[in-house]
Structure formats: C-alpha cells, structure tokens
Design a protein around this motif. Structure first.
Motif, PDB file in Angstrom:
ATOM      1  N   VAL A 149       0.838  -1.186   0.088  1.00  0.00           N
ATOM      2  CA  VAL A 149       0.094  -0.233  -0.014  1.00  0.00           C
ATOM      3  C   VAL A 149       0.903   1.088   0.030  1.00  0.00           C
ATOM      4  N   TYR A 150       0.486   2.418  -0.890  1.00  0.00           N
ATOM      5  CA  TYR A 150       1.323   3.389  -0.766  1.00  0.00           C
ATOM      6  C   TYR A 150       0.217   4.651  -0.722  1.00  0.00           C
ATOM      7  N   HIS A 151       0.427   5.553   0.355  1.00  0.00           N
ATOM      8  CA  HIS A 151      -0.476   6.635   0.470  1.00  0.00           C
ATOM      9  C   HIS A 151       0.354   7.794  -0.221  1.00  0.00           C
ATOM     10  N   HIS A 152      -0.557   8.361  -1.332  1.00  0.00           N
ATOM     11  CA  HIS A 152      -0.221   9.477  -1.793  1.00  0.00           C
ATOM     12  C   HIS A 152      -0.530  10.954  -1.317  1.00  0.00           C
ATOM     13  N   TYR A 153       0.191  11.111  -0.366  1.00  0.00           N
ATOM     14  CA  TYR A 153       0.223  12.177   0.419  1.00  0.00           C
ATOM     15  C   TYR A 153       1.485  12.860   0.993  1.00  0.00           C
ATOM     16  N   GLY A 154       1.837  13.852   1.186  1.00  0.00           N
ATOM     17  CA  GLY A 154       3.074  14.673   1.898  1.00  0.00           C
ATOM     18  C   GLY A 154       3.148  14.361   3.018  1.00  0.00           C
ATOM     19  N   TRP A 155       1.786  14.318   3.892  1.00  0.00           N
ATOM     20  CA  TRP A 155       1.656  14.006   5.250  1.00  0.00           C
ATOM     21  C   TRP A 155       1.283  12.745   5.912  1.00  0.00           C
ATOM     22  N   SER A 156       1.207  11.619   5.119  1.00  0.00           N
ATOM     23  CA  SER A 156       1.041  10.494   5.615  1.00  0.00           C
ATOM     24  C   SER A 156       1.608   9.386   4.766  1.00  0.00           C
ATOM     25  N   ASP A 157       2.384   8.233   5.479  1.00  0.00           N
ATOM     26  CA  ASP A 157       2.743   7.064   4.876  1.00  0.00           C
ATOM     27  C   ASP A 157       1.945   5.931   5.294  1.00  0.00           C
ATOM     28  N   ALA A 158       1.826   4.971   4.442  1.00  0.00           N
ATOM     29  CA  ALA A 158       1.457   3.694   5.169  1.00  0.00           C
ATOM     30  C   ALA A 158       2.209   3.363   6.367  1.00  0.00           C
ATOM     31  N   PRO A 159       1.544   2.628   7.173  1.00  0.00           N
ATOM     32  CA  PRO A 159       2.599   2.473   8.461  1.00  0.00           C
ATOM     33  C   PRO A 159       3.074   0.830   8.591  1.00  0.00           C
ATOM     34  N   GLU A 160       4.049   0.633   9.362  1.00  0.00           N
ATOM     35  CA  GLU A 160       4.457  -0.745   9.389  1.00  0.00           C
ATOM     36  C   GLU A 160       3.237  -1.372   9.619  1.00  0.00           C
ATOM     37  N   TRP A 161       2.862  -2.532   9.321  1.00  0.00           N
ATOM     38  CA  TRP A 161       1.666  -3.411   9.583  1.00  0.00           C
ATOM     39  C   TRP A 161       1.416  -3.694  11.053  1.00  0.00           C
ATOM     40  N   GLU A 162       2.620  -4.131  11.750  1.00  0.00           N
ATOM     41  CA  GLU A 162       2.616  -4.751  13.107  1.00  0.00           C
ATOM     42  C   GLU A 162       2.657  -3.627  13.842  1.00  0.00           C
ATOM     43  N   SER A 163       2.824  -2.268  13.569  1.00  0.00           N
ATOM     44  CA  SER A 163       2.752  -1.230  14.387  1.00  0.00           C
ATOM     45  C   SER A 163       1.411  -0.652  14.831  1.00  0.00           C
ATOM     46  N   THR A 164       0.379  -1.364  14.043  1.00  0.00           N
ATOM     47  CA  THR A 164      -1.105  -1.081  14.411  1.00  0.00           C
ATOM     48  C   THR A 164      -1.701  -2.394  15.158  1.00  0.00           C
ATOM     49  N   PRO A 165      -2.695  -2.336  15.919  1.00  0.00           N
ATOM     50  CA  PRO A 165      -3.299  -3.317  16.639  1.00  0.00           C
ATOM     51  C   PRO A 165      -4.160  -4.050  15.294  1.00  0.00           C
ATOM     52  N   PHE A 166      -4.677  -3.427  14.412  1.00  0.00           N
ATOM     53  CA  PHE A 166      -5.353  -4.123  13.440  1.00  0.00           C
ATOM     54  C   PHE A 166      -4.365  -4.893  12.517  1.00  0.00           C
ATOM     55  N   GLY A 167      -2.978  -4.488  12.314  1.00  0.00           N
ATOM     56  CA  GLY A 167      -2.027  -5.199  11.401  1.00  0.00           C
ATOM     57  C   GLY A 167      -1.908  -6.440  12.152  1.00  0.00           C
ATOM     58  N   ARG A 168      -1.597  -6.299  13.417  1.00  0.00           N
ATOM     59  CA  ARG A 168      -1.116  -7.383  14.230  1.00  0.00           C
ATOM     60  C   ARG A 168      -1.880  -8.394  14.169  1.00  0.00           C
ATOM     61  N   HIS A 205       6.201  12.711  -1.947  1.00  0.00           N
ATOM     62  CA  HIS A 205       5.337  11.665  -2.727  1.00  0.00           C
ATOM     63  C   HIS A 205       5.105  11.909  -4.116  1.00  0.00           C
ATOM     64  N   GLU A 206       5.370  13.177  -4.501  1.00  0.00           N
ATOM     65  CA  GLU A 206       5.415  13.266  -6.070  1.00  0.00           C
ATOM     66  C   GLU A 206       6.597  12.887  -6.832  1.00  0.00           C
ATOM     67  N   GLN A 207       7.675  12.913  -6.389  1.00  0.00           N
ATOM     68  CA  GLN A 207       8.945  12.284  -6.751  1.00  0.00           C
ATOM     69  C   GLN A 207       8.822  10.610  -6.694  1.00  0.00           C
ATOM     70  N   LYS A 208       8.313  10.190  -5.619  1.00  0.00           N
ATOM     71  CA  LYS A 208       8.196   8.815  -5.342  1.00  0.00           C
ATOM     72  C   LYS A 208       7.022   8.059  -6.112  1.00  0.00           C
ATOM     73  N   LEU A 209       6.251   8.658  -6.644  1.00  0.00           N
ATOM     74  CA  LEU A 209       5.274   8.275  -7.571  1.00  0.00           C
ATOM     75  C   LEU A 209       5.800   8.283  -9.072  1.00  0.00           C
ATOM     76  N   THR A 210       6.587   9.344  -9.325  1.00  0.00           N
ATOM     77  CA  THR A 210       7.404   9.552 -10.583  1.00  0.00           C
ATOM     78  C   THR A 210       8.288   8.233 -10.801  1.00  0.00           C
ATOM     79  N   THR A 211       8.970   8.120  -9.495  1.00  0.00           N
ATOM     80  CA  THR A 211      10.109   6.886  -9.939  1.00  0.00           C
ATOM     81  C   THR A 211       9.447   5.754  -9.899  1.00  0.00           C
ATOM     82  N   MET A 212       8.159   5.114  -9.213  1.00  0.00           N
ATOM     83  CA  MET A 212       7.593   3.741  -9.136  1.00  0.00           C
ATOM     84  C   MET A 212       7.083   3.812 -10.550  1.00  0.00           C
ATOM     85  N   ILE A 213       6.439   4.908 -11.377  1.00  0.00           N
ATOM     86  CA  ILE A 213       6.015   4.729 -12.794  1.00  0.00           C
ATOM     87  C   ILE A 213       6.935   4.500 -13.535  1.00  0.00           C
ATOM     88  N   ALA A 214       8.130   5.396 -13.511  1.00  0.00           N
ATOM     89  CA  ALA A 214       9.168   5.011 -14.501  1.00  0.00           C
ATOM     90  C   ALA A 214       9.802   3.678 -14.306  1.00  0.00           C
TER      91      ALA A 214
END
Length: 566
Positions: free
Chosen positions: A73-92, A111-120
């Motif tokens: 999962v990728y969050h396309h926001y400058g203020w949010s990243d997908a968390p480490e799965w086991e860092s959340t109660p739901f993920g665990r 995020h803009e640069q990250k998405l550009t790189t992933m697409i490329a």
C-alpha cells in the motif's frame, strides 16, 4: 511480484500525471488536509461470505483468512505514509489471525517524486490510497488500474453499504466502470460544522435567546462589554471561509457552505450555477461579517492568526462563540481541559439564522455521500480479487468492529440484525477511542455509517455522565444540520484547461474579496468591492467557468440517475 513495463508513450502519459497529483496532494475534496480517520463515529450486516468462518460462503468467493495474502500500500500524500503493519493493532491481528501481510511503500514526504519513480520503474504498489479526481482518471487512461465492477457484485459488503447513486458518481465518466473503493462514504447526514458556545459565559449572561443573526449580534455586544479578555466571535480560519462560510448559510434557506468553497465558487439558481459575487445572500452575509469586525465583536486577527493561536483561545475558554467547519476538534480538547478546572466547557447551539427563515432549513455544513478519498488497485497486484476481498471485509461489520473495538470477545460479541456490534459489559469507550486512533493510518475504506451508528449504539449503553461530549454534540445537533452536496462534487476543471486557468484567477479574486470586505467601513463599500470583483472575474473567464460547472453538474445528476456516456 511480476510487474508490467511501461512503453515510452505510456511513460510520458504517466509522468504527466505527476503534475496533476501535485495539485491534489494532502487535501481532500473540501480542500482541507485530513487524516485517515476523521472524527466520524461501519456495516456489514450479518457475517458475510468474505468473512472468516462464514458458513454461507459461495465456492467461488475467496474467504479472508483461508490462505496467506500479501499486498503493498502506498499513500499519495505528503503528510501520511502507510504504517508498518505490525505497528497497528489491526495489522497485528490481521497477520496473526488472518494470514494477511501488508508492505508499506513510503514516500517520506516526497510523494510526487516517489510516484514518478515508481511509474518510471514500472513498479507500482498493489494499492494506492489518495484523493479522487484527475489523478485516478489519468492512471485509468494509462491502463494501470483494475476495474472493480465484477468484484463489487461478487463480494457483499461494499454493495450493501454503498447506495447505487454514490457508486455511480464514483464511476469513470469515460467508460462507466468503477475503479475506486471509497473511504468514509455514507448515505445519511454526517459532519461537525456549527457553532460552539461557551456555557459558562452564556449562563452568566442569563442564557439569552441565541437563534437569529440579531440574537447573535446582541449577544456578542454583551460579551464585549462584560468580558474584556474574551473574543466574542471566533471564526476559526476566516481566510479559508470557516466561520464566514457558516454565517453565509444563516441568510438563506438551504444555502450551503459548499457553494463558496474552491471546489464550487457558484450558487445554483434554477438550472444554472451563478456568480457568488453577485448573490444577494452572500452580499448580506459579508455586510454582517464586516459589521462584526468593525465593532470589535470578532477576532481582529481573523485573517492572519494561526491554528495554534485559535486552539489556545478555545481550549482556555477565552472564546464566547466559536464557528468552524469542524469546531469539535478544538472543542473536544477544550472540554477535557476546562472540565478539569470545573468549567462546563462548550455546547453546540442550533444553527444561527436570519429572522423569518425556517430554522430547520439552515445548514452550516454539508457532506458528500462519496466520502473523502479512495483506494485503487493497480495491475501490479498479483491477486487483485483477493486484495479487493480483504478491503471489502474491512469495510464490513467484522472488519470495522476490529478496527474500532479490537478483536471479538472483549468489548463486543457478534452483531445485531443491522450489522452493528453487540457490546459486552466490558465496553470501554476511552479504550475504543485509543484503538481507533492507533489504527487511523489503516482506515483506507472507512464506512462512516457503520462507524457513526456503532458509536451511537455504544454511547447509548452508558450512563449520561460517561457519554462522550462529541457524541452528544453530533447526535443532538451537528448530524441533524448538515446537507447533502454530492451532486455538486467533481466540479474542478483540469488546471491546464481554459476553465482551469479561469478557476485559478477567480480563486485569487475571491480570496482578496474576503479580506477586503472584512475591513469595509460600511455596507456601501462592501457592494463596491464586490461589484469590482465581479467585473474582474468576468474578465478572467468566470462566465465560461460557470457554464462548464453547470454542464458538469447536470452530468452528475445524470450519472446519479444511472446514465453514463460509454
């Protein structure tokens, strides 16, 4: 994981997407930065075929938990990243009990640069979570997204809780297919916009009538006379319309705050969208706002103050009336702090209205049944159906109950006939709020109805003194006084189109108008400022923009009726 390589032509199309994404990043449709779990308080009815342990599962439906599932999962926001799965109660829980593992793809603010790189590189994540709109359409045009129509029909939860009108609005206008799994969708009123009143000051002034704009004006004058260190009227971020927009809705029945926002900037009259700047109700509201400012009845730094400054005033009790699109955020913090001092805190009053208008047709806030943002599944996903099945389970009763209250057996046990948790005597709303907060970064497919009604049910099992302040505010006032603006969604043109250029120019003019009318010396000067602004807006292409928006509005109405241009 097998990934698809992009042709040079597709890469060019994809790179063009990044420029569009930059204009959308970090903001939802209302233009405000959000969080994965706003303040709404989910539904799958009885256990669904996609839920583990269901005895009614059809043989061709993949059951969550029946075998391992891995996805990214990728969050396309400058203020949010997908968390480490086991860092959340739901993920665990999901990893241990359901064999589900999520790998976060992090942008770390770029995020803009990250998405550009992933697409490329041709290495897209399995799920992209971000804003709806042009970014999703460009990914679809580039052939990168998986259509979800067959999955929606196959799995039970999204189609149960997402009514057909909302689903139709989420379809691509180009091919009529569904690519977005919405977040915080709903089919009934929700939202927090309104007026908070300092109860201590209100009681000390004799609890006067506070219903009409005249009542409010008289009340603010009394506050100013008696309380020298208190701000009579605090309009939150006036430069972003918050309190000013609420006051506009007081001057006409069924007027919506949404009309003034940068997604619309138009007033519906008959079958056309018309200028905000010439609108009688808007002009009357701006004269009222200018009067409050001129007489020192509202914050004199309303256009320049910071969020921290506003929070400090509200939480310290130095505000008599606080108006905002979501005053409950600071109000909730204030209630906690003030109650420690023996202060009764704030209450939400019924929306202010001009004398002679029907108080039940005044709506200080509005909502879209489309919700906030959305998740899309890319063609990089090895098992897109299984990913959808998991998201569908998350948006249903069991997934939502675990996200909010933890695993079954402690605070809840099974569901009622409508799909809401049956709470046990171990229900702890404070602990539930902590679990919800710890899971906020994985609320990708929030079901606002399940969440809101579940919270109401939970609160109803508690004695009044243990019920949360925000739940009372929402159930008694705010949810009853929000209107549906779904048909006015998606009215933002491509920024590189003629209409897009006109929109930017009109936005600049409108923002200047807010500041200039606030400090106008009299009503005549307000009219002069707005007359000049209207001429400037017309020269910038406002009429062309309104025609485009009107056409899109009518298309929305057709889409909601089930008609598509395919």
């Amino acid at each position: 994981m097998k990934v698809r390589k992009l042709s040079s032509a597709l890469l060019a199309t994809s790179l063009a997407l990044t420029a569009i994404l930059a204009g959308c990043s970090g903001k939802g449709e209302d233009g405000n930065k959000g969080a994965a779990s706003p303040s709404p308080t989910s539904s799958a009815a009885s256990p669904s075929a996609s839920q583990p342990g269901s005895e009614e599962a059809a043989p061709d439906i993949w059951q969550v938990g029946s075998e391992p599932l891995e996805f990214s999962v990728y969050h396309h926001y400058g203020w949010s990243d997908a968390p480490e799965w086991e860092s959340t109660p739901f993920g665990r829980y999901a990893k241990e009990k359901l064999q589900v593992t999520m790998t976060p793809i992090k942008a770390s603010g770029n995020h803009e640069q990250k998405l550009t790189t992933m697409i490329a590189d041709g290495k897209l994540p399995d799920v992209i979570w971000g804003d709806r709109g042009a970014n999703v359409e460009r990914l679809r045009e580039a052939g990168m997204l998986v259509p979800l129509d067959d999955y929606v029909e196959k799995y039970p939860n999204l189609k149960k809780w997402l009514n057909s009108e909302v689903l139709n609005m989420l379809r691509s206008p180009a091919d009529g297919k569904l690519y977005m799994f919405p977040n915080w969708y709903n089919d009934e009123p929700f939202g927090n916009a309104g007026y908070l009143v300092n109860k201590k000051i209100y009681d000390e002034l004799g609890a006067p009538s506070l219903e009409t704009t005249d009542d409010l004006y008289d009340y603010l004058k009394k506050v100013k006379e008696k309380y020298k260190d208190v701000v009579p009227f605090e309009p939150h971020l006036a430069k972003d319309l918050h309190g000013i927009g609420l006051l506009y809705t007081a001057f006409e029945e069924n007027a919506l705050y949404w009309y003034l926002g940068n997604q619309m900037r138009a007033i519906p009259r008959g079958d056309k969208l018309t200028s905000v700047l010439t609108d009688p109700a808007f002009r009357e509201s701006q004269k009222y706002v200018a009067k409050l400012y001129r007489e020192g009845l509202m914050a004199q730094d309303a256009m320049t103050q910071t969020l921290d400054h506003i929070k400090e005033k509200v939480t310290s009790g130095r505000v008599a009336v606080y108006a905002a699109s979501s005053p409950t955020e600071n109000g909730m913090l204030a209630q906690i702090e003030l109650e420690k001092q023996g202060h009764p805190g704030y209450f939400m009053t019924w929306p202010i209205h001009k004398a002679g208008l029907d108080r039940n047709k005044i709506f200080p806030g509005s909502y879209s049944t489309l919700g906030w943002n959305a998740a899309v599944i890319t063609k990089s996903a090895k098992d897109p159906e299984k990913v959808f099945a998991f998201l569908d389970w998350m948006t249903g009763s069991e997934g939502h109950a675990i996200l909010h209250y933890g695993p079954e057996g402690e605070m809840w046990q099974g569901f009622d006939d409508e799909g809401y948790p049956n709470f046990t005597d171990k229900l702890d709303v404070k602990k539930a709020a902590e679990i919800e907060a710890e899971n906020q970064d994985v609320w990708w497919v929030g079901n606002a109805k399940l969440n809101d009604r579940g919270k109401i049910k939970a609160q109803g099992q508690l004695p009044p003194e243990e019920q949360s302040w925000i739940s009372k505010v929402q159930s008694e006032v705010s949810w009853k006084t929000q209107a549906d603006h779904t048909e006015f969604s998606n009215l933002t043109p491509d920024p590189d189109s003629p209409e897009g250029y006109a929109r930017q120019a009109v936005d600049d003019i409108f923002n200047e108008v807010l500041a200039r009318t606030l400090t106008a010396k009299n009503d005549a000067e307000v009219d002069q400022i707005l007359d000049k602004a209207q001429k400037d807006a017309e020269a910038a292409g406002y009429d062309m923009l309104l025609e485009w928006k009107t056409e899109q509005w009518h298309k929305n109405q057709e889409i909601m009726a089930g008609k598509f241009n395919q």
